[in-house]
Design a protein around this motif. Sequence first.
Motif, PDB file in Angstrom:
ATOM      1  N   ARG A  19      44.787  43.862  31.718  1.00  0.00           N
ATOM      2  CA  ARG A  19      43.643  43.606  30.849  1.00  0.00           C
ATOM      3  C   ARG A  19      42.896  44.890  30.527  1.00  0.00           C
ATOM      4  NH1 ARG A  19      38.882  39.042  31.844  1.00  0.00           N
ATOM      5  NH2 ARG A  19      37.926  39.207  29.757  1.00  0.00           N
ATOM      6  N   GLY A  20      42.802  45.771  31.498  1.00  0.00           N
ATOM      7  CA  GLY A  20      42.067  47.013  31.312  1.00  0.00           C
ATOM      8  C   GLY A  20      42.989  48.189  31.058  1.00  0.00           C
ATOM      9  N   ASP A  21      42.441  49.383  31.203  1.00  0.00           N
ATOM     10  CA  ASP A  21      43.180  50.624  31.015  1.00  0.00           C
ATOM     11  C   ASP A  21      44.008  50.901  32.265  1.00  0.00           C
ATOM     12  OD1 ASP A  21      44.023  53.302  30.796  1.00  0.00           O
ATOM     13  OD2 ASP A  21      42.300  53.810  29.547  1.00  0.00           O
ATOM     14  N   ALA A  22      45.314  50.994  32.105  1.00  0.00           N
ATOM     15  CA  ALA A  22      46.187  51.169  33.265  1.00  0.00           C
ATOM     16  C   ALA A  22      46.014  52.530  33.920  1.00  0.00           C
ATOM     17  CB  ALA A  22      47.645  50.976  32.847  1.00  0.00           C
ATOM     18  N   TYR A  23      45.555  53.507  33.174  1.00  0.00           N
ATOM     19  CA  TYR A  23      45.352  54.838  33.743  1.00  0.00           C
ATOM     20  C   TYR A  23      43.945  55.006  34.321  1.00  0.00           C
ATOM     21  CZ  TYR A  23      49.675  56.999  32.028  1.00  0.00           C
ATOM     22  OH  TYR A  23      50.988  57.361  31.817  1.00  0.00           O
ATOM     23  N   ARG A  24      42.995  54.216  33.811  1.00  0.00           N
ATOM     24  CA  ARG A  24      41.617  54.320  34.283  1.00  0.00           C
ATOM     25  C   ARG A  24      41.057  52.926  34.527  1.00  0.00           C
ATOM     26  NH1 ARG A  24      38.799  58.895  30.344  1.00  0.00           N
ATOM     27  NH2 ARG A  24      40.035  60.679  31.010  1.00  0.00           N
ATOM     28  N   PRO A  25      41.568  52.235  35.523  1.00  0.00           N
ATOM     29  CA  PRO A  25      41.061  50.877  35.784  1.00  0.00           C
ATOM     30  C   PRO A  25      39.606  50.926  36.205  1.00  0.00           C
ATOM     31  CG  PRO A  25      42.469  51.633  37.584  1.00  0.00           C
ATOM     32  CD  PRO A  25      42.577  52.662  36.509  1.00  0.00           C
ATOM     33  N   ASP A  26      38.758  50.281  35.414  1.00  0.00           N
ATOM     34  CA  ASP A  26      37.323  50.367  35.693  1.00  0.00           C
ATOM     35  C   ASP A  26      36.795  49.137  36.427  1.00  0.00           C
ATOM     36  OD1 ASP A  26      37.870  48.799  33.537  1.00  0.00           O
ATOM     37  OD2 ASP A  26      36.442  49.739  32.176  1.00  0.00           O
ATOM     38  N   THR A  27      37.362  47.973  36.140  1.00  0.00           N
ATOM     39  CA  THR A  27      36.915  46.761  36.818  1.00  0.00           C
ATOM     40  C   THR A  27      38.131  45.993  37.312  1.00  0.00           C
ATOM     41  OG1 THR A  27      36.902  45.511  34.741  1.00  0.00           O
ATOM     42  CG2 THR A  27      34.836  46.563  35.407  1.00  0.00           C
ATOM     43  N   THR A  28      37.941  45.217  38.361  1.00  0.00           N
ATOM     44  CA  THR A  28      39.012  44.390  38.911  1.00  0.00           C
ATOM     45  C   THR A  28      38.611  42.929  38.784  1.00  0.00           C
ATOM     46  OG1 THR A  28      39.664  46.102  40.489  1.00  0.00           O
ATOM     47  CG2 THR A  28      40.373  43.850  40.963  1.00  0.00           C
ATOM     48  N   MET A  29      39.439  42.157  38.107  1.00  0.00           N
ATOM     49  CA  MET A  29      39.192  40.716  37.998  1.00  0.00           C
ATOM     50  C   MET A  29      39.482  40.034  39.324  1.00  0.00           C
ATOM     51  SD  MET A  29      40.946  39.675  34.351  1.00  0.00           S
ATOM     52  CE  MET A  29      42.466  40.588  34.665  1.00  0.00           C
ATOM     53  N   THR A  30      38.939  38.860  39.485  1.00  0.00           N
ATOM     54  CA  THR A  30      39.367  37.998  40.578  1.00  0.00           C
ATOM     55  C   THR A  30      40.720  37.387  40.206  1.00  0.00           C
ATOM     56  OG1 THR A  30      38.360  35.987  39.663  1.00  0.00           O
ATOM     57  CG2 THR A  30      36.969  37.401  41.066  1.00  0.00           C
ATOM     58  N   ARG A  31      41.354  36.815  41.189  1.00  0.00           N
ATOM     59  CA  ARG A  31      42.621  36.128  40.941  1.00  0.00           C
ATOM     60  C   ARG A  31      42.445  35.044  39.878  1.00  0.00           C
ATOM     61  NH1 ARG A  31      46.036  33.104  45.786  1.00  0.00           N
ATOM     62  NH2 ARG A  31      47.591  32.036  44.463  1.00  0.00           N
ATOM     63  N   GLU A  32      41.384  34.272  39.970  1.00  0.00           N
ATOM     64  CA  GLU A  32      41.148  33.178  39.035  1.00  0.00           C
ATOM     65  C   GLU A  32      40.888  33.699  37.625  1.00  0.00           C
ATOM     66  OE1 GLU A  32      39.677  33.559  41.995  1.00  0.00           O
ATOM     67  OE2 GLU A  32      40.837  32.013  43.055  1.00  0.00           O
ATOM     68  N   GLN A  33      40.122  34.786  37.510  1.00  0.00           N
ATOM     69  CA  GLN A  33      39.871  35.365  36.199  1.00  0.00           C
ATOM     70  C   GLN A  33      41.164  35.878  35.555  1.00  0.00           C
ATOM     71  OE1 GLN A  33      36.960  38.242  37.482  1.00  0.00           O
ATOM     72  NE2 GLN A  33      35.234  37.027  36.684  1.00  0.00           N
TER      73      GLN A  33
END
Length: 306
Positions: free
Chosen positions: A121-135
């Motif tokens: 969902r995010g930038d693979a080189y600069r992951p800024d946030t981590t979703m929960t499993r459910e999200q």
Amino acid sequence: MTQLPQLDAALFLTDGGAETTLIFDDGIDLPDFAAFPLLDDPDGHAALTRYFERYASIAERDGAGVVLETATWRASRDWGERLGYDARRLESANRKAVDLLLDVRQRFAIPVVISGCVGPRGDAYRPDTTMTREQARDYHSAQIRTFADTPADLVTAMTLTNVPEATGIVDAARDAGVPVVISFTVETDGRLPSGDTLGDAIEAVDRDTDGYPLYYMVNCAHPTHIAPGLDPGAAWAPRLRGIRANASRMSHAELDEAEVLDRGDPEELADDYRELRRTFPQLTVLGGCCGTDHRHVDAVSRAFSG
């Protein structure tokens, strides 16, 4: 669980770095590194067809099979909205991507496995946030459901940086009844950008999903970055079956800032793959990622097919 041909093969190829090939070799602009809009343009469609046919030709020459990933790494909700695609157009793009590979497959007398490609969902080189499993399950479900309703053989989630997103993707795949492969990316120390070791990440996803993934891969990192994360004697070792490496030895941060594509050396990359397989013989699905093209996969194929 579906028995796909790459599970029993000594060598199965994949394609290479589609986006970097299209940008730097074909001179095609890809906003947000997204290839899927090309499916709506006759010239773009033709460029994608030529790209995939090169890899199928290499596999056919060497008597190997090939897994081809749809050009949909960015074809999910957030990235689609940035590019002006609503849910209906995104679904159409994902279906067109599978149709393109169906057309390619019918021209080759080898196993051509079609994989619906899912990206982070995010930038693979600069992951800024981590979703929960459910999200993650909720976010990726639409794209995965679309692939489940096509002739695609499986879904592969590429360049994942953390366990919760990977686990949510597996949940969405299981809900849709489609086989799934999880491919993590690692930094120069062999750990995921989240800090997890590769082994811990594989074990966590397997534990939380009852081992639903067909197998695991690593992509978008150089073999010398992947090697520190490998443990041939670990219980999780047989679950890691594939590598799609970058051509460059640069870190993700360095690649993000680079203005010139580092293509590495195809023969050197093949030698690095030999070294990986010498200590980790479970690796049988081999291909490329950023900076690689058909020349790199050709060198890898020749290294193992003859």
